[in-house]
Motif scaffolding. Structure first.
Motif, mmCIF file in Angstrom:
data_model
loop_
_atom_site.group_PDB
_atom_site.id
_atom_site.type_symbol
_atom_site.label_atom_id
_atom_site.label_comp_id
_atom_site.label_asym_id
_atom_site.label_seq_id
_atom_site.Cartn_x
_atom_site.Cartn_y
_atom_site.Cartn_z
ATOM 1 N N GLY A 151 0.827 -1.201 0.000
ATOM 2 C CA GLY A 151 0.000 0.000 0.000
ATOM 3 C C GLY A 151 0.862 1.251 0.000
ATOM 4 N N ILE A 152 0.443 2.234 -0.753
ATOM 5 C CA ILE A 152 1.090 3.547 -0.748
ATOM 6 C C ILE A 152 -0.014 4.556 -0.444
ATOM 7 N N LYS A 153 -0.034 5.008 0.778
ATOM 8 C CA LYS A 153 -1.161 5.802 1.280
ATOM 9 C C LYS A 153 -0.903 7.287 1.083
ATOM 10 N N ALA A 154 -1.587 7.874 0.086
ATOM 11 C CA ALA A 154 -1.453 9.301 -0.175
ATOM 12 C C ALA A 154 -2.781 10.031 -0.018
ATOM 13 N N PHE A 155 -3.865 9.291 0.172
ATOM 14 C CA PHE A 155 -5.206 9.873 0.270
ATOM 15 C C PHE A 155 -5.732 9.721 1.688
ATOM 16 N N ASP A 156 -6.453 10.743 2.166
ATOM 17 C CA ASP A 156 -6.959 10.718 3.528
ATOM 18 C C ASP A 156 -8.284 9.964 3.600
ATOM 19 N N TYR A 157 -8.919 9.991 4.766
ATOM 20 C CA TYR A 157 -10.141 9.223 4.987
ATOM 21 C C TYR A 157 -11.302 9.724 4.126
ATOM 22 N N GLU A 158 -11.199 10.951 3.602
ATOM 23 C CA GLU A 158 -12.222 11.482 2.702
ATOM 24 C C GLU A 158 -11.903 11.196 1.237
ATOM 25 N N GLY A 159 -10.794 10.518 0.982
ATOM 26 C CA GLY A 159 -10.416 10.218 -0.390
ATOM 27 C C GLY A 159 -9.801 11.394 -1.119
ATOM 28 N N LYS A 160 -9.135 12.282 -0.373
ATOM 29 C CA LYS A 160 -8.528 13.470 -0.968
ATOM 30 C C LYS A 160 -7.025 13.447 -0.774
ATOM 31 N N ALA A 161 -6.307 14.026 -1.740
ATOM 32 C CA ALA A 161 -4.849 14.074 -1.680
ATOM 33 C C ALA A 161 -4.350 15.321 -2.381
ATOM 34 N N THR A 162 -3.059 15.563 -2.248
ATOM 35 C CA THR A 162 -2.417 16.662 -2.961
ATOM 36 C C THR A 162 -1.388 16.104 -3.933
ATOM 37 N N TYR A 163 -1.021 16.929 -4.904
ATOM 38 C CA TYR A 163 0.034 16.545 -5.836
ATOM 39 C C TYR A 163 1.289 16.090 -5.078
ATOM 40 N N ALA A 164 1.689 16.845 -4.071
ATOM 41 C CA ALA A 164 2.953 16.586 -3.388
ATOM 42 C C ALA A 164 2.963 15.210 -2.728
ATOM 43 N N ASP A 165 1.863 14.837 -2.072
ATOM 44 C CA ASP A 165 1.813 13.540 -1.406
ATOM 45 C C ASP A 165 1.786 12.397 -2.417
ATOM 46 N N VAL A 166 1.045 12.577 -3.518
ATOM 47 C CA VAL A 166 1.000 11.540 -4.541
ATOM 48 C C VAL A 166 2.380 11.359 -5.183
ATOM 49 N N ILE A 167 3.031 12.459 -5.492
ATOM 50 C CA ILE A 167 4.365 12.379 -6.110
ATOM 51 C C ILE A 167 5.358 11.736 -5.148
ATOM 52 N N ARG A 168 5.258 12.065 -3.869
ATOM 53 C CA ARG A 168 6.143 11.426 -2.892
ATOM 54 C C ARG A 168 5.884 9.923 -2.837
ATOM 55 N N GLY A 169 4.627 9.518 -2.988
ATOM 56 C CA GLY A 169 4.305 8.098 -3.023
ATOM 57 C C GLY A 169 4.891 7.405 -4.237
ATOM 58 N N ILE A 170 4.826 8.059 -5.397
ATOM 59 C CA ILE A 170 5.407 7.491 -6.614
ATOM 60 C C ILE A 170 6.920 7.385 -6.472
ATOM 61 N N GLU A 171 7.536 8.403 -5.885
ATOM 62 C CA GLU A 171 8.990 8.389 -5.692
ATOM 63 C C GLU A 171 9.402 7.226 -4.789
ATOM 64 N N TRP A 172 8.650 6.966 -3.732
ATOM 65 C CA TRP A 172 8.951 5.846 -2.851
ATOM 66 C C TRP A 172 8.844 4.524 -3.606
ATOM 67 N N ALA A 173 7.840 4.404 -4.477
ATOM 68 C CA ALA A 173 7.684 3.182 -5.268
ATOM 69 C C ALA A 173 8.935 2.916 -6.103
ATOM 70 N N LEU A 174 9.503 3.964 -6.685
ATOM 71 C CA LEU A 174 10.728 3.802 -7.462
ATOM 72 C C LEU A 174 11.911 3.403 -6.579
ATOM 73 N N GLN A 175 11.947 3.928 -5.364
ATOM 74 C CA GLN A 175 13.061 3.623 -4.468
ATOM 75 C C GLN A 175 13.083 2.152 -4.051
ATOM 76 N N VAL A 176 11.903 1.535 -3.924
ATOM 77 C CA VAL A 176 11.840 0.151 -3.413
ATOM 78 C C VAL A 176 11.522 -0.868 -4.495
ATOM 79 N N LYS A 177 11.370 -0.438 -5.734
ATOM 80 C CA LYS A 177 10.872 -1.349 -6.771
ATOM 81 C C LYS A 177 11.745 -2.585 -6.947
#
Length: 224
Positions: A151-177
C-alpha cells in the motif's frame, strides 16, 4: 517552509507567501505549480455481502489465465490510494504464504506493517486485483491472487490528496521497486487538467515510474 523533497521531478513542495515567491522568481528561473488536489475515481466505502459471486475474472477474460495456473506469482503490485486493510484475502496467497509488504504512508513519510485504512477505496481496488478468497462456487475473487502487494497511502479518509503527497508516493515506489519487485503501480484517482501534460508535476512523476520499467495502471475515470 519546505514540506516535500521531490527528487523524482527535481522539485520541492513548499509553503510560500506571494512576496516570498516573487523574491525567489526575481533571483532565479523556476517553474512554479500550485500543489493541486486530486480525488479518488469514485467513492467506495467497504461493503461486503456474504460471499458475493466472483465476477471480475470472467468480465475481463482472466479466467483462462487462472485455468493455466497463472495467478500473478513473483510480482508485487503497488496501490497508491487510501491504504490497505489487513483482510485475509489480501494478506496471504492461495497457498497460505504471506504476500503483504505493508504500507508506506506518504502523508507522514512513514512505513507501517499494518494500516488503519479509514476510507475503503484502497482495499476495494486491491481486492479486485488481488483477493485470494473464493466465492461460494469456488471461484477466486482477485485477478492476480498470488501477487504480493504494497500500500502507498497518499489519500486521507475522505479520499482526498495533494500533488505533493502523490508524487512522494510514486517516488517511494521507485526507491523500493527492485527490493520488493514492484512491477505494477495502480493509480485509481483523477484530477482536473491544469497544464500541458509534459509540464504537469504529477504527469512527470508518472512518466518517471513508467520509464523505470513499472507498468502504470491509471483509471480512465468513472464519468465517461
Amino acid at each position: 517552509e519546505v514540506t516535500h523533497q521531490l527528487q523524482i521531478i527535481n522539485s520541492v513542495a513548499a509553503k510560500l507567501t506571494k512576496a516570498q515567491l516573487a523574491r525567489i522568481e526575481s533571483k532565479q528561473e523556476v517553474i512554479v505549480s500550485v500543489n493541486h488536489s486530486v480525488e479518488l475515481a469514485g467513492w467506495n466505502r467497504g461493503q461486503r455481502r456474504w460471499q458475493p459471486k466472483a465476477v471480475v475474472a470472467d468480465l475481463i477474460g482472466a479466467t483462462s489465465a487462472h485455468y493455466q495456473y497463472n495467478f500473478g506469482d513473483n510480482v508485487t503490485i503497488g496501490f497508491l490510494d487510501t491504504g490497505l486493510d489487513q483482510l485475509p484475502g489480501l494478506s496471504v496467497d492461495l497457498y497460505g504464504n504471506d504476500k503483504a509488504w505493508g504500507t508506506y504512508d506518504a502523508l507522514n513519510n512513514t512505513v507501517h506493517n499494518y494500516d488503519d485504512e479509514a476510507n475503503g477505496h484502497g482495499t476495494h481496488v486491491a481486492s479486485v486485483a488481488n483477493n485470494s478468497d473464493f466465492d461460494i462456487y469456488g471461484k477466486i475473487y482477485g485477478v492476480a491472487p498470488n501477487a504480493a502487494i504494497v500500500g502507498i497511502k497518499a489519500f486521507d479518509y475522505e479520499g482526498k490528496a495533494t500533488y505533493a503527497d502523490v508524487i512522494r508516493g510514486i517516488e517511494w515506489a521507485l526507491q523500493v521497486k527492485d527490493q520488493i519487485n514492484l512491477r505494477v503501480l495502480n493509480l485509481s484517482f483523477s484530477g482536473m487538467a491544469r497544464s500541458l501534460c509534459w509540464e504537469d508535476p504529477l504527469n512527470q512523476a508518472v512518466m518517471k515510474a513508467w520509464q523505470a520499467g513499472i507498468v502504470v495502471v491509471a483509471s480512465s475515470g468513472n464519468k465517461g
